[in-house]
Design an enzyme around this catalytic site. Structure first.
Site, mmCIF file in Angstrom:
data_model
loop_
_atom_site.group_PDB
_atom_site.id
_atom_site.type_symbol
_atom_site.label_atom_id
_atom_site.label_comp_id
_atom_site.label_asym_id
_atom_site.label_seq_id
_atom_site.Cartn_x
_atom_site.Cartn_y
_atom_site.Cartn_z
ATOM 1 N N LYS A 179 8.666 -8.249 -1.662
ATOM 2 C CA LYS A 179 7.688 -7.168 -1.721
ATOM 3 C C LYS A 179 8.405 -5.900 -2.164
ATOM 4 C CE LYS A 179 4.422 -4.545 1.044
ATOM 5 N NZ LYS A 179 3.722 -4.456 2.331
ATOM 6 N N LYS A 202 8.721 3.877 1.359
ATOM 7 C CA LYS A 202 9.095 2.659 2.079
ATOM 8 C C LYS A 202 10.318 1.992 1.441
ATOM 9 C CE LYS A 202 4.375 1.918 3.800
ATOM 10 N NZ LYS A 202 3.329 0.930 4.159
ATOM 11 N N LYS A 233 4.949 -9.645 -4.589
ATOM 12 C CA LYS A 233 3.994 -8.551 -4.560
ATOM 13 C C LYS A 233 4.637 -7.267 -5.050
ATOM 14 C CE LYS A 233 1.509 -5.936 -1.115
ATOM 15 N NZ LYS A 233 1.375 -5.668 0.294
ATOM 16 N N SER A 259 -3.872 -3.528 -4.928
ATOM 17 C CA SER A 259 -4.972 -2.585 -5.120
ATOM 18 C C SER A 259 -4.854 -1.783 -6.415
ATOM 19 C CB SER A 259 -5.045 -1.652 -3.912
ATOM 20 O OG SER A 259 -3.805 -0.993 -3.706
ATOM 21 N N TYR A 298 -8.590 -8.727 -5.037
ATOM 22 C CA TYR A 298 -9.857 -8.085 -4.658
ATOM 23 C C TYR A 298 -10.998 -8.547 -5.559
ATOM 24 C CZ TYR A 298 -6.619 -5.314 -1.978
ATOM 25 O OH TYR A 298 -5.636 -4.949 -1.097
HETATM 26 C C1 PBG Z 1 1.222 -3.164 4.517
HETATM 27 C C2 PBG Z 1 0.671 -3.673 3.255
HETATM 28 C C3 PBG Z 1 0.545 -2.972 2.043
HETATM 29 C C4 PBG Z 1 -0.175 -3.801 1.198
HETATM 30 C C5 PBG Z 1 -0.425 -4.992 1.883
HETATM 31 N N1 PBG Z 1 0.121 -4.901 3.160
HETATM 32 C C6 PBG Z 1 0.895 -1.576 1.662
HETATM 33 C C7 PBG Z 1 2.256 -1.077 1.793
HETATM 34 O O1 PBG Z 1 3.220 -1.836 1.938
HETATM 35 O O2 PBG Z 1 2.369 0.135 1.765
HETATM 36 C C8 PBG Z 1 -0.613 -3.442 -0.192
HETATM 37 C C9 PBG Z 1 -1.746 -4.217 -0.750
HETATM 38 C C10 PBG Z 1 -2.424 -3.585 -1.905
HETATM 39 O O3 PBG Z 1 -1.994 -2.554 -2.458
HETATM 40 O O4 PBG Z 1 -3.460 -4.132 -2.284
HETATM 41 N N2 PBG Z 1 2.427 -3.553 4.935
#
Ligand code: PBG
Length: 308
Positions: A179, A202, A233, A259, A298
């Site tokens: 991620k 993050k 991701k 998203s 989505y």
């Molecule tokens: C939280 C999480 C995130 C997403 C899924 N779980 C956001 C982040 O890490 O800030 C993002 C999913 C998306 O953008 O559709 N840990």
């Protein structure tokens, strides 16, 4: 006849946002076409998904501000929004799978995925203790797949052990293994209400977009710790990572078309830059070609209906 890959509704996992109240639908401005639903509405979404052949939902709560705290302890409440949504779906729409996100960002007052020290730096091991409790809480409510998205080191093995010792032997783990610290998560943070709370970024625990070898190390660790499947991701900017993981490891690989990717496609469709249905189907097919077993998107309901 010569197509090497095909899309099917069973490839799709549909992420949904839950909010308090009854009969509530709150559109999310940065995610046009996606809403937060109260639990009753989520059950309706689950029914539509099942009828369209979608095998699994991913749930995310928009926790009320007064229930957010520095330690995210609302994640451990057996009656929190997430657990109520899981139980309601399991009662009314048996047969649809539920994947739950394990991370503290919908519950922390600072919007980070874990506990932070005075300098705002993440506390890995202290965070894992809470994530274990969160996982057990979700499993007890009926989650089928636990999906740690927090990127703490070592959490998959510890969560697996806790699930076993508490009798949740059939609950799977889908590890958000690779991620990235991405700019594509903005609309999601609006949806769960963490964007305005988040100070800093993050990058202390999510991956550097410059790195590919590190993704393979992260995946190897999560598999060794007991992950049943792994996720990459975001999705489209990281198709090379999906392919590399699939070539290296014999394990189901999933992509999260996040998203910001969804918002880009919707923006392109809205301006006439491309045809919505064609953009959706081409981007999803690309994930299959790259080696994915399935995709969190989505667009899941829309795409599944286009496939019928
Ligand atoms: C939280 C999480 C995130 C997403 C899924 N779980 C956001 C982040 O890490 O800030 C993002 C999913 C998306 O953008 O559709 N840990």
């Amino acid at each position: 006849m010569f197509a090497e890959n095909r899309l099917h509704p069973s490839d799709l996992i549909w992420p949904l946002f839950v909010t308090e109240g009854s009969n509530v639908e709150e559109p999310i401005a940065s995610l046009p076409g996606v809403s937060r639903w109260s639990v009753d509405g989520i059950v309706g979404c689950a029914r539509q998904a099942r009828d369209a052949g979608i095998p699994c939902l991913a749930l995310f709560p928009n926790t009320q501000p007064e229930r957010r705290s520095d330690d995210g302890r609302e994640a451990l409440n057996p009656d929190n929004l997430m657990c109520r949504a899981i139980r309601a779906i399991k009662d009314s729409v048996p047969g649809i799978g539920i994947l739950t996100d394990v991370a503290l960002d919908p519950y922390t007052a600072h919007g980070q995925d874990g506990l932070v020290d005075d300098d705002g730096y993440i506390l890995n091991d202290e965070t894992i203790e809470i994530l274990v409790g969160q996982s057990l809480n979700q499993a007890a409510a009926g989650a089928d797949i636990i999906a740690p998205s927090d990127m703490m080191d070592g959490r998959v093995g510890i969560i697996r052990g806790a699930l076993e010792s508490h009798g949740h032997i059939n609950v799977q783990i889908m590890a958000y293994a690779a991620k990235y610290a991405s700019a594509f998560y903005g609309p999601f943070r609006d949806a769960v209400g963490s964007r305005g709370l988040l100070k800093g970024d993050k990058k202390g625990y999510q991956m550097d977009p410059a790195n590919a070898e590190e993704a393979l190390r992260e995946v190897a660790l999560d598999i060794a710790e007991g992950a049943d499947s792994v996720m990459v991701k975001p999705g489209m900017p990281y198709l090379d990572i999906i392919r590399a993981v699939k070539d290296r490891f014999e394990i189901p690989v999933f992509a999260y078309q996040v998203s910001g990717e969804y918002a880009m496609i919707e923006a392109a469709a809205a301006t006439g830059a491309g045809d919505r249905d064609a953009l959706v189907m081409e981007s999803l097919l690309a994930f299959k070609r790259a080696g994915c077993s399935g995709i969190l998107t989505y667009h899941a309901l829309h795409a599944a209906r286009l496939m019928h």
